[in-house]
Structures are given as C-alpha cells and as structure tokens.
Motif scaffolding. Structure first.
Motif, short mmCIF file in Angstrom:
data_model
loop_
_atom_site.label_atom_id
_atom_site.label_comp_id
_atom_site.label_asym_id
_atom_site.label_seq_id
_atom_site.Cartn_x
_atom_site.Cartn_y
_atom_site.Cartn_z
N SER A 131 37.74 41.81 40.63
CA SER A 131 38.80 41.62 39.66
C SER A 131 38.35 40.67 38.56
CB SER A 131 40.05 41.06 40.36
OG SER A 131 41.01 40.65 39.43
N GLN B 71 40.49 38.43 36.44
CA GLN B 71 41.91 38.05 36.38
C GLN B 71 42.10 36.82 35.51
OE1 GLN B 71 43.97 38.03 40.18
NE2 GLN B 71 45.17 36.26 39.54
N TYR B 72 43.13 36.88 34.69
CA TYR B 72 43.48 35.76 33.82
C TYR B 72 44.96 35.45 34.00
CZ TYR B 72 45.07 33.53 29.51
OH TYR B 72 45.69 32.71 28.61
N ASN B 73 45.27 34.19 34.33
CA ASN B 73 46.65 33.77 34.52
C ASN B 73 47.08 32.93 33.33
OD1 ASN B 73 46.67 35.00 37.04
ND2 ASN B 73 46.09 33.14 38.11
N GLU C 36 50.23 37.26 34.89
CA GLU C 36 48.93 37.65 35.46
C GLU C 36 48.39 38.87 34.72
OE1 GLU C 36 48.07 39.02 39.71
OE2 GLU C 36 48.63 36.91 39.97
N TYR C 37 47.15 38.76 34.25
CA TYR C 37 46.48 39.89 33.60
C TYR C 37 45.25 40.26 34.40
CZ TYR C 37 49.27 38.61 29.47
OH TYR C 37 50.29 38.32 28.62
N HIS C 38 45.12 41.52 34.76
CA HIS C 38 43.89 42.03 35.36
C HIS C 38 43.14 42.74 34.24
CE1 HIS C 38 44.61 41.09 39.62
NE2 HIS C 38 45.88 41.15 39.24
#
Length: 319
Positions: free
Chosen positions: A37, A39-41, A50-52
């Motif tokens: 992943s 992932q950026y929070n 949450e962005y994947h």
C-alpha cells in the motif's frame, strides 16, 4: 508525522527518487512498484482522511491533482530543469495557488508569492517576481522551486536531493531555509539524500535504502552510533571525519548497486558485503527488530550467524 523529518539515504541508483515519485504518482505506466500500500493520512478539519494512492487510477486525474499542492508537494533535485523557461517565475509559483483556490484573485496570489520570496531570502522580490528563470542563479532557482512546493502550505513535502546542483555554501543556506519553513508551517518532510552530514543535522528518523528496499531504519542516534546493517556502516565509513588524524585513504565501498531489471536472488547487497555468508545469496534476510524504532534486514543478526568478525558497535541484542 507533522513537524518531523524522515531521511531516506543510499547511493545513486538505489531507488530513492523512484520511491518518492511513486508517492506523488509521477512514475508513469512503465514503472514497477511492488508495495502492499502507498497510504497517506491527511488531517482535514479535525478529521483524518485516508488515501490509498496506488488505488487512484489516473495519476493526472482530478483526485490526485487535488492532493498535489495542499497535501503532497515535492522539491526536485535539479532546479535548472524544474522551471519552465518561457514563463515568469512569479507566475509559476502563483499557478498552484490559483489552481487550488478558485476564488483567489491574481493580485492576492501575487502578494502571497512576494511574501514567500521574502521568507526565502530572494532579494528585490518586487522586481524578481517578473523575471524569467534564465535571469536567476542556481541558488535562486532552487529558492523558486522551493517556493512552488511550499506556496500551498502542504502537509507533507518531499525534498529529493534539493542541494545536489549547488555549491557547499548555498547548500547550507537552502537546508536552513527549508528547516525554518518546515517549523513555521508545521509540515512533515521526507528528505532524500546521500549526504549523511546533512542528515545528522536535520532528520529525526532515517531509512537506509538499497536496491529498491529499505534495509535498515531507526532514529538518528541509532543509525549513527548503533547501525546494524553492513551497508549502513559502509555509508558511514565513507564520510570524511573532520577530527581524524589517520592519514589512510578514505574508505570506499567496492562495486555498484545491482541492475533491478534482473535483481539477484537473496540479499542484493551480498556481492559487495565483506561479511556475506552462503545464505545471503540464497534467501532474502528476515526482519530483525532491535528497539521500537530500529530494525534491519540482515542475516548477520540471526542467532545462528557467526558474529566474531563483526565490529563491536554493530552487534546489538534482538528485541
């Protein structure tokens, strides 16, 4: 984390820039990114979103373009080729503001650009804002590139070797400016570099990358004083010591990083490692944790390994 700096270090060709471009979705269709992943929070109005990033199918679509600028931003390593030669530098900096703030007027954007130029120490900003890139020196171009990256107050800024093309005195000025703006805007930062001297003074945590993988991670003190991977130790030994009285030739790691089109089996560093064992060439090493913050992938820290030849400061107790 907000206000903290993660340094990613390693030789040229180890995959640092490709990794950062993957986060920004700049890699294009031909890149091969193997990750569970990306992932950026983000914290928006007190709520965590949450962005994947790998699930965003269009890297240049509206969803990703909305993230670049206010959330994710990047300072590229070559200021000479990062600016468009046919547009005024002020317009290039203001573009991000106008894109992400649809109701903003050009006069308001211009004032914000002038304010950023003053923070970055660009002299005569009222005059220089209407100049073209060829009218700036290398150091001033890098300041403009930083202004473009920071003008929207991003949550995370990625600095991909931001001082590579600059002389030593300008390098120090640029790193000081980035540090001051990071504190003022309370940003998280990823610093990509192969200069461990820079890392020691600005980073909170370090990840050492080799052949596209993180081989060791830890906080600054652990990496500098208690490094556990032979590659990390080789990088540290390659740094000149100002107080050294030894007149021997400076240590240089032999060989080059492997070709990742056809990566070797097992540990990619094994062909260059002076402590390599048979298992190193057959199987990738398991992860060994030494503390809540430090871990590495190396067979030398397996309980069955012979550590009699290891330097004392590399021998650490497993968690």
């Amino acid at each position: 984390k907000r206000g903290k700096t993660l340094a990613v270090v390693g030789e040229s060709g180890c995959g640092k820039s490709v990794t950062m471009n993957s986060i920004m979705r700049f890699t294009g269709k031909n890149a091969i990114v193997k990750a569970d992943s990306i992932q950026y929070n983000a914290l928006h109005d007190g709520k965590v979103t949450e962005y994947h990033l790998e699930s965003i199918t269009k890297p240049n679509g509206p969803e990703m373009r909305a993230l670049r600028g206010p959330d994710l931003s990047m300072v590229f390593q070559d200021p000479m080729s990062s600016l468009n030669p046919v547009y005024k530098v002020g317009d290039q900096v203001a573009e991000g503001l106008l894109q992400h703030n649809k109701g903003m007027k050009k006069a308001e954007a211009r004032e914000k650009v002038l304010e950023m130029f003053r923070k970055l120490g660009i002299p005569d900003p009222e005059e220089r804002i209407d100049c073209y890139p060829h009218q700036f020196s290398g150091g001033m171009k890098q300041r403009v590139v930083i202004a473009i990256a920071m003008i929207c107050n991003p949550e995370l800024i990625i600095c991909d070797e931001p001082t590579t093309a600059l002389d030593v005195t300008i390098q120090a000025q640029i790193m000081e400016l980035i540090g001051e703006l990071q504190k003022e805007l309370d940003m998280a930062m990823i610093l990509v570099t192969h200069d461990l001297g820079v890392v020691a003074s600005v980073a909170d945590k370090i990840q050492v990358m080799y052949a596209g993988k993180i081989v060791e991670r830890g906080d600054v003190r652990e990496i500098f004083y208690q490094s556990t991977h032979p590659y990390t130790r080789a990088l540290l030994d390659s740094v000149p010591k100002i107080h050294s009285t030894n007149k021997e030739t400076l240590y240089s790691l032999k060989g080059t990083p492997p070709d990742l089109i056809n990566p070797p089996v097992g540990c990619s560093f094994a062909p260059r490692c002076e402590y390599g064992m048979n298992i190193c060439r057959k199987k990738y090493p398991e992860l060994t944790k030494f503390s809540d913050t430090q871990e590495c992938n190396c067979w030398l820290h397996d309980p069955r390994a012979d550590v009699s030849n290891l330097p004392e400061n590399m021998i650490r107790r497993r968690q």
